[in-house]
Design a protein around this motif. Structure first.
Motif, PDB file in Angstrom:
ATOM      1  N   ASP A   1     -33.448  -5.824  -2.436  1.00 32.98           N
ATOM      2  CA  ASP A   1     -33.950  -5.025  -1.625  1.00 32.98           C
ATOM      3  C   ASP A   1     -33.044  -4.612  -0.622  1.00 32.98           C
ATOM      4  OD1 ASP A   1     -36.840  -5.556  -1.918  1.00 32.98           O
ATOM      5  OD2 ASP A   1     -36.345  -7.702  -1.696  1.00 32.98           O
ATOM      6  N   ARG A   2     -31.838  -5.326  -0.620  1.00 32.41           N
ATOM      7  CA  ARG A   2     -30.915  -4.960   0.306  1.00 32.41           C
ATOM      8  C   ARG A   2     -30.614  -3.175   0.105  1.00 32.41           C
ATOM      9  NH1 ARG A   2     -25.311  -5.458  -1.816  1.00 32.41           N
ATOM     10  NH2 ARG A   2     -25.217  -6.288  -3.643  1.00 32.41           N
ATOM     11  N   LEU A   3     -30.567  -2.881  -1.121  1.00 32.86           N
ATOM     12  CA  LEU A   3     -30.178  -1.632  -1.511  1.00 32.86           C
ATOM     13  C   LEU A   3     -31.345  -0.398  -0.933  1.00 32.86           C
ATOM     14  CD1 LEU A   3     -29.452  -1.867  -5.341  1.00 32.86           C
ATOM     15  CD2 LEU A   3     -28.011  -1.754  -3.390  1.00 32.86           C
ATOM     16  N   ARG A   4     -32.470  -1.078  -0.640  1.00 32.76           N
ATOM     17  CA  ARG A   4     -33.447  -0.215   0.271  1.00 32.76           C
ATOM     18  C   ARG A   4     -33.354  -0.367   1.664  1.00 32.76           C
ATOM     19  NH1 ARG A   4     -33.662  -2.102  -5.296  1.00 32.76           N
ATOM     20  NH2 ARG A   4     -35.189  -0.723  -6.451  1.00 32.76           N
ATOM     21  N   GLN A   5     -32.613  -1.396   2.266  1.00 35.64           N
ATOM     22  CA  GLN A   5     -32.517  -1.678   3.700  1.00 35.64           C
ATOM     23  C   GLN A   5     -31.150  -1.338   3.928  1.00 35.64           C
ATOM     24  OE1 GLN A   5     -35.543  -1.835   4.867  1.00 35.64           O
ATOM     25  NE2 GLN A   5     -35.796  -3.960   5.199  1.00 35.64           N
ATOM     26  N   GLU A   6     -30.389  -2.455   4.268  1.00 34.13           N
ATOM     27  CA  GLU A   6     -29.072  -2.338   5.047  1.00 34.13           C
ATOM     28  C   GLU A   6     -28.110  -1.518   4.107  1.00 34.13           C
ATOM     29  OE1 GLU A   6     -28.977  -6.887   3.629  1.00 34.13           O
ATOM     30  OE2 GLU A   6     -30.435  -5.249   4.408  1.00 34.13           O
TER      31      GLU A   6
END
Length: 383
Positions: A123-128
Motif C-alpha cells: 500500500d505504501r507504493l500507492r501512498q507515501e
C-alpha cells in the motif's frame, strides 16, 4: 458491397517496443503434490499481452515487441532502465518487489517512462511512496482486504479471528485486514500472531503433529471466520479442517481474495485462460494477469488513438476515456490520484469461483470499484 482488405491496403507497419524487467526468484517448495513449480510467472502474462496487442493492432499497422531483462539476485534495475532508455522504450512492465520498483522508478531515464507495477501489492507504493511515473495493475493489499471484507460482511460473518504470520508482508496484510474490518463494519474479536512452526505436512508424521498442534494454537473463544494473513504460504494452508472450532478459513488461504484465479471462467475468462494455457502450459497466476493487463493497456490505448505516440498514450491511459476489458465483468481504468488500476477482486475457493467484489449494496459516488482500496479522500499520494 464489402471490400476485402489486402496486404497492400494495410497501413505501413510501425513497431512499439515494450520493456519487461523481472527478478530471478527462487520458487518456494511445493506445499502439496498438486502444486506446480513456476519460474516464469509474470513474464508469460506479458508475452500473451504482446500477442493480443499484435492481433488487435494488425489492421492499424501497429506491431508490438517485448524487450525483457531479468535481474540476477543482488542486481539493481538501473542498468535495465538505462538499456530501455537507449532503445527508446517508453513503457515498462516492472515485475519487481517494492524496493526494486522504487529504485527503478527513480533511476536516471525512468522519468521519461511509464512503469507498470505488476508484482508489488504494498500500500505504501500507492501512498507515501507513490511515484508519478508508476501505474499499478496488481491490486493493492487494501483492495484485496476490502474485497474479502465486503463478502464476509455480506455473508454476515462479522466476528473475525485474525491470525497473522511473522513476516513483514504478513504483518502488512494484517494491517489491511484490520483497516477493512473497521471500514465495513466487521469486528476482529481475536487478533493473535502465529508462533507455532508446523512440521512438513507431507512428511511421514507431519500430519500427526499438525493435527495436535493446530487445535491448541486455535483454541480461542467463538468467532464466525478465521482470517489468515500468511503471504509466504507457510502455515495458512494447514488450517482448514484442523482448527479447534469448525469455522471457515479465509484470507491468504482458504477462501481467498485475488486479482486473478485459474478457477475464473465467467465474463469470457475461459478464452483467456485457454489461450494462456496453450502458450505457457500452465494456468494463469495473478502476476501473469497483472503483466497481461499492463501490456494490454498500452495496446488498447494505441488502438483507440490509432497512434503509437508514447506521449499521447501515456496521457490517454490516465484519462477518464480509458477503459480496458479485463474479463472480470466491468471495464478497468486507472485512478488519477495514485495510478492504481480499478478492478473487481475475485473471491475464490480452491476449485471454483465463489464471488466477486464489490458486493451488492456497497455504493460509491464515482464507481463501486472505488470501494476497494485507498480512496481519493484518504490518499496521501503527492505526485
Amino acid at each position: 458491397m464489402l471490400l476485402a482488405i489486402t496486404p497492400s491496403a494495410l497501413p505501413e507497419p510501425q513497431t512499439m517496443v515494450i520493456g519487461y524487467v523481472g527478478e530471478q526468484r527462487k520458487p518456494p517448495p511445493p506445499l502439496g503434490p498438486l502444486d506446480e513449480v513456476v519460474t516464469d510467472d509474470g513474464l508469460q502474462g506479458a508475452r500473451l499481452g504482446i500477442a493480443d496487442d499484435a492481433s488487435t493492432g494488425r489492421f492499424l499497422g501497429q506491431q508490438f515487441r517485448l524487450q525483457q531483462v531479468i535481474l540476477a539476485p543482488g542486481k539493481t534495475p538501473a542498468e535495465a532502465v538505462k538499456e530501455f532508455a537507449a532503445a527508446g522504450v517508453s513503457f515498462v512492465v516492472a515485475d519487481l518487489d517494492a524496493d526494486l520498483l522504487l529504485k527503478a522508478s527513480d533511476a536516471p531515464g525512468a522519468e521519461r517512462m511509464v512503469l507498470f507495477n505488476s508484482r508489488a501489492p504494498d500500500d505504501r507504493l500507492r501512498q507515501e511512496d507513490c511515484r508519478k511515473n508508476v501505474l499499478h495493475t496488481i491490486p493493492s493489499r487494501a483492495m484485496l482486504a476490502d474485497g474479502l471484507a465486503q463478502y464476509l460482511v455480506w455473508k454476515r460473518w462479522r466476528q473475525w479471528f485474525l491470525l497473522a504470520g511473522p513476516r513483514p508482508e504478513d504483518q502488512a496484510m494484517a494491517v489491511a485486514f484490520r483497516r477493512a474490518a473497521t471500514r465495513f463494519g466487521a469486528e476482529i474479536t481475536i487478533d493473535q500472531p502465529w508462533t507455532f512452526r508446523p512440521a512438513n505436512g507431507r512428511a511421514d508424521t507431519g500430519h500427526v503433529t499438525l493435527q495436535t498442534e493446530i487445535p491448541a494454537a486455535t483454541q480461542v473463544s467463538d468467532y464466525d471466520v478465521l482470517v489468515v494473513a500468511d503471504e509466504a504460504d507457510e502455515f495458512g494452508a494447514y488450517l482448514e479442517g484442523r482448527t479447534a472450532l469448525p469455522r471457515p478459513v479465509a484470507g491468504t488461504q482458504g477462501l481467498i481474495a485475488t486479482g486473478w484465479s485459474a478457477v475464473n471462467e465467467e465474463w469470457g475468462a475461459t478464452q483467456l485462460q485457454d489461450r494462456f494455457h496453450k502458450q505457457a502450459g500452465r494456468w494463469m497466476l495473478p502476476s501473469d494477469y497483472a503483466a497481461w493487463l499492463a501490456v494490454r493497456s498500452i495496446g488498447e490505448a494505441a488502438t483507440r488513438l490509432h497512434s503509437l505516440d508514447p506521449t499521447a498514450i501515456a496521457k490517454y491511459l490516465r484519462s477518464d476515456d480509458f477503459l480496458l476489458a479485463g474479463f472480470k465483468g466491468q471495464g478497468l481504468s486507472f485512478r488519477p490520484w495514485d495510478g492504481q488500476m480499478r478492478q473487481p477482486i475475485l473471491i475464490a475457493g480452491p476449485r471454483l469461483l465463489v464471488s466477486s467484489s464489490p458486493q451488492p449494496g456497497f455504493l460509491h459516488q464515482r464507481t463501486p470499484l472505488d470501494t476497494l482500496g485507498i480512496d481519493l479522500e484518504e490518499s496521501t499520494c503527492k505526485f
